[in-house]
Motif scaffolding. Structure first.
Motif: not given
Ligand SMILES: [Zn+2]
Length: 297
Positions: A161-163, A189-192, A287-289
């Protein structure tokens, strides 16, 4: 050593509640909890924390990130020990106040009650998740000096996450990395993806002796450091596999997720990540990939 049970891991350090959704306790003059798991496990967390602390209160509850399965029992624990301070990143503090997020955290925790029963948990707390305020906003580099020779350093490790914050106890060489490392065989990894790898790289230079993952595993001794390096390798292998599936399925996310799930989730024994949360997270990763390779497919 690979520890997949709950109880005392080493002097003054415990895995409590449920090994798959643990609360970690670092005991001392000022006892510190890390993460707050499922809402349905609230009563068990409280009981087991009390068994260690007696009539002492935890001093701090430090959150790694704002996901439903890491903040589920914050309010219950705060009600139990009002003087305990809750710390996390300011982004996490804002996230858990959003109406839409609160609704989602409630729904996922409610659904997880079924999983808990399936796992054989007897004392499931039936109450719902309640939102909460952070008492302490944390950022990279912050240090809690708990005693003259016991401290906690805050390390910002985005990507899941970003947090996301990891916590390092240098005097005991304990790292609470949670989902900044591989959990349950799943790259998190879920956001980046790049931020996730950079965070792993940062954690890999620490001289870790006790590594606490988010779900189901604490690694001690020489294997701890190796596990972080393996998490980096595993993440790269996972991405190559998903890239191949995306190409074969011409970018169809549903079909790609079904294929990954077949390999990664279907045949895994209990306890495992609840299905809805697993699918949601696998979609995010796919989706990120896809975003990374879509101009080059
Ligand atoms: Zn998470």
């Amino acid at each position: 050593m690979f520890i997949d049970w709950k109880g005392k891991v080493e002097d003054k350090f415990y895995v409590l509640g449920h090994p798959a959704v643990p609360v970690y306790l670092l005991d001392g003059k000022r006892p510190v909890l890390f993460d707050a798991g499922f809402t349905g496990l609230s009563k068990i967390y409280k009981r087991e924390i009390s068994q260690v602390l007696g009539d002492r209160s935890p001093y701090l509850l430090l959150l790694t990130h704002s996901h439903w399965d890491h903040v589920g029992s914050v309010s219950y624990l705060k009600d139990s020990w009002p003087e305990m301070k809750v710390g996390g990143s300011s982004q996490a503090g804002e996230t858990v106040k959003r109406t839409k997020v609160i609704k989602q955290i409630r729904a996922l925790n409610k659904e997880a009650m079924h999983d808990l029963r399936e796992w054989g948990v007897k004392e499931v707390f039936e109450g719902q998740f309640e939102s909460f305020d952070l008492d302490v906003m944390l950022k990279d580099g912050d240090i809690f000096q708990l005693e003259s020779s016991l401290s906690i350093e805050v390390i910002y490790t985005p990507g899941h996450t970003w947090d996301f914050l990891s916590y390092w106890v240098p005097e005991k060489r304990i790292l609470v990395a949670s989902e900044a490392v591989t959990c349950d065989g799943i790259s998190e990894f879920l956001v980046d993806y790049d931020a996730y790898l950079d965070s792993l790289k940062r954690l890999s230079v620490l001289d870790v002796r006790t590594l606490c993952t988010g779900h189901g595993l604490v690694i001690t001794g020489v294997e701890a450091k190796k596990y972080i390096l393996d998490s980096m390798k595993g993440t790269k292998t996972y991405v190559s596999m998903v890239e191949q599936f995306l190409r074969e399925e011409k970018g169809n996310i549903d079909r790609v997720v079904a294929r990954i799930k077949e390999i990664e989730w279907e045949n895994r024994g209990m306890p495992k990540q609840p299905e809805k949360a697993y699918i949601m997270n696998t979609e995010l990763r796919a989706k990120l990939i896809l975003e990374r390779i879509k101009d080059n497919m």
